[in-house]
Scaffold this active site. Structure first.
Site, mmCIF file in Angstrom:
data_model
loop_
_atom_site.group_PDB
_atom_site.id
_atom_site.type_symbol
_atom_site.label_atom_id
_atom_site.label_comp_id
_atom_site.label_asym_id
_atom_site.label_seq_id
_atom_site.Cartn_x
_atom_site.Cartn_y
_atom_site.Cartn_z
ATOM 1 N N LYS A 1 43.722 27.952 23.823
ATOM 2 C CA LYS A 1 44.006 26.556 24.239
ATOM 3 C C LYS A 1 44.052 26.413 25.746
ATOM 4 O O LYS A 1 43.647 25.381 26.296
ATOM 5 C CB LYS A 1 45.316 26.053 23.624
ATOM 6 N N ARG B 1 40.049 46.504 24.700
ATOM 7 C CA ARG B 1 40.419 47.461 25.763
ATOM 8 C C ARG B 1 40.711 48.845 25.189
ATOM 9 O O ARG B 1 40.250 49.843 25.688
ATOM 10 C CB ARG B 1 41.652 46.931 26.492
ATOM 11 N N THR C 1 46.940 40.476 18.227
ATOM 12 C CA THR C 1 47.678 39.815 17.139
ATOM 13 C C THR C 1 46.731 38.977 16.272
ATOM 14 O O THR C 1 46.691 39.123 15.041
ATOM 15 C CB THR C 1 48.768 38.883 17.747
ATOM 16 N N GLY D 1 48.230 26.611 15.610
ATOM 17 C CA GLY D 1 47.915 27.813 14.813
ATOM 18 C C GLY D 1 47.269 27.512 13.469
ATOM 19 O O GLY D 1 46.126 27.057 13.407
ATOM 20 N N VAL E 1 45.234 24.779 18.501
ATOM 21 C CA VAL E 1 46.346 23.818 18.425
ATOM 22 C C VAL E 1 47.101 24.029 17.115
ATOM 23 O O VAL E 1 46.526 23.923 16.027
ATOM 24 C CB VAL E 1 45.837 22.357 18.501
ATOM 25 N N LYS F 1 47.950 22.183 24.387
ATOM 26 C CA LYS F 1 47.618 21.738 23.020
ATOM 27 C C LYS F 1 47.567 20.218 22.929
ATOM 28 O O LYS F 1 46.663 19.653 22.304
ATOM 29 C CB LYS F 1 48.635 22.312 22.037
#
Ligand SMILES: NC(=O)C1=CN([C@@H]2O[C@H](COP(=O)(O)OP(=O)(O)OC[C@H]3O[C@@H](n4cnc5c(N)ncnc54)[C@H](O)[C@@H]3O)[C@@H](O)[C@H]2O)C=CC1
Ligand SMILES: N[C@@H](CC=O)C(=O)O
Length: 452
Positions: free
Chosen positions: A105, A45, A13, A134, A132, A205
């Protein structure tokens, strides 16, 4: 000047967002950084899938160590996650003299001291803005923008999954399990959603923010953590009737005795901006002695918002990597040799020493004298009451009688808001109240923060 070469470990992502945004905005980023920043190697992977994302000109390998061993790579970006292989690879990258950027995090909250010390020894940077909240540049704000301040406290909605769940439960009256599935479908939740819903992700966070705010080492093992799995829709609705919203907050606060470090659901006055942060959005309030209260709001997760923070770190490193290590911004804002000493004067407080206000809900027998007994026990403990509300037990619905309850006994809910008290006193008072024969179910206790 030749472009900085970046190797990505993981292109899921966040990694795919980094790749896309870096490519889309490459010219602006080059003008800001003073040189190009190029991803030239990716370890993943599923090599075939990654090759489709990155196209030609980028080497895709399945062995992350090939990236670390490549002398052309200046910065290794760790976007695998977890404490296992990610820790080994980050330490190996540091040992190989690479700068590291990570969004992990969990890794830094648990092993940060070891990782930052290794980086310090090697003279390399470990940057973690994305770890922390995003896309919100909260690390930069705390470490640099607020550097003049004595930070008093930080309170944040720093887990999008749980905020999404609480918002949907309140707005649509949906069940916890249904909303959790939706959060997973939307990609907000961690691979193991337990970390989100049990408050562990938020604790990672807030642990990092606490270290940066107060100049102490990262101490995740001392954080108090309570998630949202025990939260009943009934309490969300009662809180609403009293003018509050329930949010999962990460809180760290400086007190005369030490530092509070805690994550738990909290009632917040509905009028506060932070109470109105809905869905998967994040927000962090920071109180500094000079600046007063500041609020940072934005997307705390997702591909491109998180990539925004990762790339900001890449630009920082591109600008700073030629500076003497001692002239760079310290990893945790304070000079590293001062951290351990500060821990003596600012220990993390046990939860029983934390001072806060409370929301209590007691399912009681609807009889004369019950309220007097309950308030009497609070008075004996020296706990001052702010408000009391009585509601018919079925008025908001949502709670089944427990086995201890007889359906024949008329029942009512007593909802009590208290003023601030020490948690240890409240624990003792609750234990006594729970023994009353007229208290028919486990007492619900939710902490309440005014955040003013
Ligand atoms: N997804 C989000 O919105 C946010 C994620 N983060 C953090 O960013 C990090 C990455 O998260 P996501 O991108 O969501 O994860 P993801 O699960 O989507 O991607 C992980 C990637 O790592 C690769 N990988 C796994 N083991 C590997 C190995 N041994 N060698 C090489 N590659 C390997 C996988 O193939 C995959 O490409 C995590 O630490 C997460 O906590 C931080 C903020 C927001
Ligand atoms: N699972 C996390 C993702 C970002 O850290 C969240 O829900 O906030």
């Amino acid at each position: 000047m030749k472009p900085i070469q970046v190797g990505l470990l993981g292109i899921g992502t966040v990694g795919s967002g980094v790749f896309k945004v870096l490519r889309r905005n490459q010219e602006e980023i080059r003008r800001r950084a003073g040189r190009g920043i190029e991803i030239t190697m990716v370890a993943v992977r599923d090599v075939a899938r990654a090759a489709e994302i990155v196209g030609e000109g980028v080497a895709v390998v399945s062995d992350a160590r090939q990236v670390i061993a490549n002398p052309a790579i200046d910065i290794v970006v760790e976007l695998i996650g977890g404490y296992g292989i990610a820790k080994t690879l980050v330490l190996e990258a540091i040992a190989a003299g690479k700068h590291v950027v990570t969004a992990n995090k969990a890794l830094l909250a648990v092993h940060g001291s070891e990782i930052f010390a290794a980086a310090q020894r090697q003279g390399v940077m470990v940057a973690f803005e994305a770890a922390v909240a995003g896309g919100i540049p909260i690390i930069k704000a705390l470490r640099e923008g607020l550097t003049a301040n004595r930070i008093e406290w930080i309170a944040g909605i720093i887990n999008g999954t749980t905020n999404f769940i609480l918002s949907e439960m309140r707005d649509k009256g949906l069940d916890f399990a249904v909303v959790l599935k939706e959060a997973q479908r939307l990609g907000y939740a961690e691979a193991d959603p337990t970390f989100d819903i049990e408050g562990v992700d938020a604790a990672h966070k807030v642990t990092l923010m606490s270290a940066i705010a107060f100049g102490v080492p990262v101490q995740f093992d001392k954080a108090y953590i309570e998630g949202i799995t025990q939260l009943a829709a009934t309490d969300i609705q009662y809180a609403e009737q009293l003018g509050y919203r329930i949010k999962l907050l990460g809180i760290t606060k400086r007190t005369d005795k030490g530092v509070e470090l805690r994550v738990h659901p909290s009632l917040v006055p509905a009028a506060r901006l932070i109470a109105n942060v809905e869905g998967a959005m994040n927000a962090v309030m920071v109180q500094g002695d000079a600046v007063g209260t500041t609020l940072y709001y934005g997307k705390g997760a997702g591909s491109e918002p998180t990539a925004s923070a990762v790339i900001a770190d890449l630009v920082d490193i591109a600008r700073l990597h030629t500076a003497d290590p001692e002239h760079r911004v310290p990893h945790l804002a304070f000079q590293p040799h001062t951290l351990d000493a500060a821990m003596d004067s600012l220990p993390v407080l046990p939860m029983r020493e934390v001072v806060t206000a409370y929301y209590l809900r007691l399912r009681v027998a609807d009889q004369v004298g019950v309220l007097a007994k309950v308030t009497g026990l609070l008075a004996e403990a020296g706990i001052s009451i702010d408000a009391v509300l009585q509601r018919e037990a079925d008025q908001v619905g949502g709670q089944e009688p427990t086995s201890a309850q007889s359906p024949a006994v008329p029942q009512t809910d007593l909802i009590i808001l208290t003023h601030e008290t020490r948690e240890g006193l409240m624990d003792a008072a609750l234990a006594q109240m729970q023994q009353l024969p007229t208290v028919l179910a486990p007492i619900v206790r939710i902490r309440k923060e005014e955040l003013a």
